[in-house]
Scaffold this active site. Structure first.
Site, PDB file in Angstrom:
ATOM      1  N   ASP A 233       0.817  -1.217   0.000  1.00 19.36           N
ATOM      2  CA  ASP A 233       0.000   0.000   0.000  1.00 19.36           C
ATOM      3  C   ASP A 233       0.848   1.264   0.000  1.00 19.36           C
ATOM      4  O   ASP A 233       0.416   2.305  -0.489  1.00 19.36           O
ATOM      5  CB  ASP A 233      -0.892   0.034   1.252  1.00 19.36           C
ATOM      6  CG  ASP A 233      -1.804  -1.176   1.349  1.00 19.36           C
ATOM      7  OD1 ASP A 233      -2.334  -1.582   0.306  1.00 19.36           O
ATOM      8  OD2 ASP A 233      -1.964  -1.710   2.462  1.00 19.36           O
TER       9      ASP A 233
ATOM     10  N   LYS B  98      19.672   7.442   5.151  1.00 10.68           N
ATOM     11  CA  LYS B  98      19.608   5.984   4.994  1.00 10.68           C
ATOM     12  C   LYS B  98      21.003   5.387   5.122  1.00 10.68           C
ATOM     13  O   LYS B  98      21.948   5.985   4.630  1.00 10.68           O
ATOM     14  CB  LYS B  98      19.033   5.653   3.616  1.00 10.68           C
ATOM     15  CG  LYS B  98      17.595   6.098   3.395  1.00 10.68           C
ATOM     16  CD  LYS B  98      17.155   5.874   1.955  1.00 10.68           C
ATOM     17  CE  LYS B  98      17.886   6.810   0.998  1.00 10.68           C
ATOM     18  NZ  LYS B  98      17.423   6.704  -0.398  1.00 10.68           N
TER      19      LYS B  98
ATOM     20  N   ASP C 189      18.364   1.925  -5.494  1.00  8.12           N
ATOM     21  CA  ASP C 189      19.401   1.444  -6.415  1.00  8.12           C
ATOM     22  C   ASP C 189      20.696   1.092  -5.701  1.00  8.12           C
ATOM     23  O   ASP C 189      21.652   0.660  -6.337  1.00  8.12           O
ATOM     24  CB  ASP C 189      19.705   2.518  -7.469  1.00  8.12           C
ATOM     25  CG  ASP C 189      20.463   3.704  -6.884  1.00  8.12           C
ATOM     26  OD1 ASP C 189      20.003   4.257  -5.862  1.00  8.12           O
ATOM     27  OD2 ASP C 189      21.525   4.067  -7.421  1.00  8.12           O
TER      28      ASP C 189
END
Length: 305
Positions: A22, A223, A248
């Protein structure tokens, strides 16, 4: 995490993926675009997801731009995006300082970075020096005799800085070693990032001299740090079990997904190559799914129609 990633190639593969998740989180550089060139099919894929009422979040380690300036890039590339859907490592660094560290208004941070990082600090009411200041963007030799240590600097924040020089590194080192308790913060640790015609040094490379001199790691807000996910969770409600992180890069995007209990989809249009996941020296970090390009999901347009 799967021992071997699932290769998605057919319309059935993509339909199952669409039904299963979702919330879709996307890295940007290398996933949506390379440099100033949009990756073929991305506009159509995002349209498909919005038509299916999927929640879309953009999670970038790019610390050179603020969310507002990043929105301008989306606009120029013809991508429909709202500012509150964008979460960047510069924003996370600023929120970390204001909300977690709770930096007093009397304190400042020294910036190795660009305008975007400064804009995010301003949004959070964090005072700073360095960064784009002309006095710090110089090639003149640095001298401790001429340097005046500001005792109110309580943190050094590093992002991508295309004007990095000896003066900035030297000043940051002085604050980190001479101001008691001065925090060492990296917006992200990306060693490189994908540009239009190749790979360029990233914020991690800019920050590396300080890490080497200090002999310690910074607190990272981008991240794969949980700080970035906490920043998103504070604003967006989502079920991690029904959320897909698309990226990626294995050691940032995919690790970020794994650390947060999210499923992961790797695209091969950026930093990571096929040999990184299947060769003799393959990474131990394995995504759940792999596609050649995000644009491959355009095949789902038939289902939406």
């Amino acid at each position: 995490m799967s021992a071997t990633p699932s290769r998605l190639t057919t319309i059935r593969d993509f339909t199952i993926l669409l039904d299963k998740y979702d919330t879709w989180m996307f890295d940007c550089d290398g996933v949506l675009w390379r440099g100033s060139e949009i990756i073929e099919g991305v506009i159509e894929v995002l349209h498909i997801l919005r038509c299916r009422r999927k929640k879309i979040i953009f999670v970038t380690n790019n610390a050179a731009k603020s969310r507002k300036s990043y929105k301008s890039k989306f606009d120029k590339l013809g991508l429909e995006v709202h500012v509150d859907e964008i979460y960047g490592s510069a924003h996370a660094a600023a929120v970390y300082l204001s909300s977690v560290v709770k930096l007093p208004k009397s304190k400042k941070v020294y910036v190795i970075g660009m305008k975007g990082l400064e804009e995010e600090l301003e949004e959070e009411g964090v005072s700073y020096l360095g960064g784009t200041d002309p006095h710090d963007n110089t090639l003149h030799p640095f001298s401790l005799d001429e340097f005046h240590l500001d005792p109110d600097v309580a943190a050094v924040v590093c992002g991508l800085d295309m004007s990095i020089n000896y003066t900035k590194i030297a000043k940051a080192f002085q604050y980190l070693t001479r101001n008691s308790g001065c925090q060492f913060i990296a917006a992200n640790e990306d060693s490189t990032y994908p540009a239009s015609n190749g790979i360029l040094p990233g914020a991690g490379a800019v920050m590396a001299p300080l890490r080497h001199m200090l002999g310690r790691d910074p607190i990272c807000t981008g991240k794969p740090s949980a700080i970035m996910l906490d920043c998103i969770k504070a604003k967006v409600k989502f079920d991690p079990k029904r959320t897909l992180m698309v990226g990626d890069r294995l050691n940032t995007d995919i690790e970020f997904g794994h650390n947060g209990g999210l499923s992961t989809l790797l695209v091969l249009t950026g930093v990571t190559s096929e040999s990184d996941i299947s060769g003799p020296n393959a990474s131990p970090t394995i995504p759940d799914f792999v596609v050649t390009s995000l644009g491959d999901l355009r095949i789902l347009d038939r289902e939406v129609a």
